[in-house]
Design a protein around this motif. Structure first.
Motif: not given
Length: 117
Positions: A30-32, A71-73, A107-109, A115-116
């Motif tokens: 819903d957000k993206y 992955r970086e997170a 995933m949200d972050r 998406l900038g």
């Protein structure tokens, strides 16, 4: 193995946490508008990454960016599909509600950064 699955109620956990996971992924959808659809069963889930929900055009580049940011997170997801535009989530059975929240936040972050936003 079967005793541990039963003693630790891992099937029940997979069912409940899987519902929480897909509900959270639907919230992200819903957000993206680049999340085309969410599917799955139990702890397994797939997130279709598209350029636009209207065109449903696959976006493997964005899916790869999100995967790498996660992955970086420290959170691993796979890539799947003929066009490598599906993010594949398949955590281990002990994955619980607290892990689900970490996963969804990451995933949200990742989507926001990719998406900038």
């Amino acid at each position: 193995v079967m005793d541990v699955i039963e003693d630790e109620a891992l099937q029940t956990n997979a069912h409940r946490t899987g519902q929480q996971l897909r509900k959270g992924l639907e919230t992200l959808k819903d957000k993206y508008d680049v999340i085309g659809r969410v599917s799955g069963a139990g702890l397994f889930a797939m997130v279709d990454v598209v350029k636009s929900r209207e065109t449903k055009e696959h976006d493997p580049e964005l899916a790869s960016r999100v995967q790498n940011l996660m992955r970086e997170a420290g959170v691993l997801v796979g890539m799947e599909g003929k066009n490598d535009n599906f993010l594949k989530v398949r955590p281990p059975m002990p994955f619980g509600p607290q892990h689900c929240e970490i996963f969804l936040d990451t995933m949200d972050r990742a989507f926001a950064k990719a998406l900038g936003r």
